[in-house]
Design an enzyme around this catalytic site. Structure first.
Site, PDB file in Angstrom:
ATOM      1  N   TYR A 157       0.835  -1.204   0.000  1.00 43.68           N
ATOM      2  CA  TYR A 157       0.000   0.000   0.000  1.00 43.68           C
ATOM      3  C   TYR A 157       0.872   1.256   0.000  1.00 43.68           C
ATOM      4  O   TYR A 157       1.582   1.520   0.968  1.00 43.68           O
ATOM      5  CB  TYR A 157      -0.887   0.041   1.237  1.00 43.68           C
ATOM      6  CG  TYR A 157      -1.974  -0.997   1.251  1.00 43.68           C
ATOM      7  CD1 TYR A 157      -2.985  -0.985   0.300  1.00 43.68           C
ATOM      8  CD2 TYR A 157      -1.994  -1.978   2.233  1.00 43.68           C
ATOM      9  CE1 TYR A 157      -3.985  -1.932   0.318  1.00 43.68           C
ATOM     10  CE2 TYR A 157      -3.002  -2.932   2.269  1.00 43.68           C
ATOM     11  CZ  TYR A 157      -3.991  -2.899   1.306  1.00 43.68           C
ATOM     12  OH  TYR A 157      -4.975  -3.836   1.331  1.00 43.68           O
ATOM     13  N   HIS A 210      -5.539   3.389   1.262  1.00 46.41           N
ATOM     14  CA  HIS A 210      -5.107   3.024   2.623  1.00 46.41           C
ATOM     15  C   HIS A 210      -4.597   4.254   3.375  1.00 46.41           C
ATOM     16  O   HIS A 210      -3.640   4.175   4.153  1.00 46.41           O
ATOM     17  CB  HIS A 210      -4.033   1.930   2.567  1.00 46.41           C
ATOM     18  CG  HIS A 210      -4.095   0.946   3.699  1.00 46.41           C
ATOM     19  ND1 HIS A 210      -3.624   1.236   4.964  1.00 46.41           N
ATOM     20  CD2 HIS A 210      -4.584  -0.310   3.764  1.00 46.41           C
ATOM     21  CE1 HIS A 210      -3.811   0.187   5.745  1.00 46.41           C
ATOM     22  NE2 HIS A 210      -4.394  -0.766   5.058  1.00 46.41           N
TER      23      HIS A 210
HETATM   24 MG    MG Z   1      -8.644  -0.934   3.110  1.00 47.47          MG
END
Ligand code: MG
Length: 415
Positions: A157, A210
């Site tokens: 992420y 995120h």
């Molecule tokens: Mg998520």
């Protein structure tokens, strides 16, 4: 004869190396007990202590059928309310009480929620890879399993894995997961361009920021992503920057999914009532279990906001089952995140790696078949716990590193 609580017990287990917290509530009825998920993987001992030292004495002898009253009792008992440790602890007991309720009624929970509005639950899976070929290969493997919604990511992420600071950071900067938001945005746009060019538009694609961008960058990024017609963009701004969601909403048409870190109705109430988001995706145990999640689902229905509950690996099969039971009965269900739990020897398991230990500890998982998850029709949550098997996989108390995210100037950033 009243059904009363005779014991509350915590079982800690890590069949896949992730700390899971299970609560077992026993009653005065022979053989009648309930199981719930209190998993807060990164503070498991704190949750276990709260349950055993504070909630257990509070609950023993009380009416196991009075779920709403017991939820409020637990919520208010320490005067200061909320937070992940308390909400996860309450969730473990709340889910166990719903499990008991279902067993008393001899019905699966979705029946108590009004019955099925769909036969099964469509899910999304997460596809990543080191390069575009690997990502497209993984997308195709999921499509071959009948999966219609796929979340796509280049590597981790918003950045790389945990390690030493890059050379662009100041001398002496700490280790961490270093985020370069602009490089991440460029790589992600390239990825979606390549995926759409190769696979076309006949598949629903999702992306999870995120929270790893500055809000102003997230707004620009969302606009750039519009051409790829995503199903939704997940957690585009940090929890603490929630005010930016209104600007994001005003400036883009990309559907927004938000809220896996939420833990109080104040955090979602206005976003839903003002239709700032399209999908609410809380983590059930983080908000306190099934009781608050049902209230949230019914509230969101009034405003046309759909559910997309958080469904990662760091929650137990009991919580996955709770998601599925609510999904089956919710008119405003959107899609369900699914971390890949599947019966042994299934195709999905071949892609996800061996899940034998999880299935050994938690018999009765909802079943994945051809893109959809089906509840079993056992009473309650329908998931059991083999305590002897659970004991073979002890939890570990380690320093969590994946949350130590930093920007290239060296400062910490929300994970
Ligand atoms: Mg998520």
């Amino acid at each position: 004869m009243a059904v009363t609580i005779t014991n509350v017990k915590v079982i800690l287990t890590a069949p896949e190396g992730i700390n899971l917290i299970v609560v077992r509530v026993d009653t005065n009825q022979p053989g009648l007990f309930g199981l719930g998920c209190a998993t807060f993987a990164y503070r498991h001992l704190a949750v276990a202590c709260l349950i055993e030292e504070y909630l257990r004495p509070l609950l023993i002898g009380r009416d196991a059928e009075a779920i709403e009253d017991l939820w409020q009792l637990m919520h208010q008992n320490a005067y200061w309310r909320n937070g992940p440790i308390e909400n996860n602890a309450i969730s473990g007991i709340d889910m166990a009480l719903w499990d008991i309720k279902g067993k008393l009624a001899n019905m699966p929970l979705y029946q108590l929620f009004g019955g099925k509005v769909r036969a099964a639950v469509p899910i999304y899976r997460h596809a990543d890879g080191r390069d575009i070929n690997e990502i497209c290969d993984n997308i195709q493997k999921f499509r071959d399993q009948g999966i219609t919604h796929i979340r796509c990511q280049t590597g981790g992420y918003g950045g790389s894995g945990y390690g030493p600071a890059p050379t662009s950071a100041p001398a002496g900067a700490m280790d961490g997961v270093y985020l370069d938001g602009r490089a991440y945005m460029r790589a992600t746009l390239k990825m979606f361009e390549a995926i759409r060019a190769r696979i076309g538009f006949d598949v629903e694609l999702i992306h999870d920021v995120h929270e790893r961008l500055k809000p102003i960058d997230a707004i620009r990024f969302a606009g750039q992503l519009e051409q790829f017609e995503l199903f939704f963009l997940e957690d585009a701004v940090p929890l603490e920057d929630g005010e930016w969601l209104r600007q994001l909403r005003a400036k883009t048409t990309i559907p927004l999914a938000h809220g896996e870190l939420f833990n109080h109705p104040f955090e979602w109430r206005d976003l839903i009532a003002d239709r700032v988001i399209d999908y609410i995706r809380v983590h059930l145990s983080q908000i306190g279990g099934i009781t608050p999640a049902r209230k949230l689902q019914l509230f969101a229905e009034q405003y046309g906001v759909q559910t997309a509950w958080h469904g990662p690996g760091d929650m137990s099969p009991l919580a996955h089952a709770a998601n599925i039971h609510i999904d089956l009965a919710a008119r405003n269900f959107g899609v369900q995140e699914w971390s890949g739990i599947a019966p042994p020897n299934s195709v999905i398991q071949a892609l996800s790696g061996p899940r034998g230990a999880l299935l050994e500890v938690f018999p009765g998982l909802p079943e994945f078949r051809s893109g959809y998850v089906y509840a079993n029709d056992k009473p309650g949550l329908g998931v059991d716990l083999d305590e002897a098997a659970a004991a073979k996989y002890p939890c570990r108390n380690t320093i969590t590193t994946w949350t130590q995210t930093r920007v290239t100037s060296g400062a910490l950033h929300t994970p």
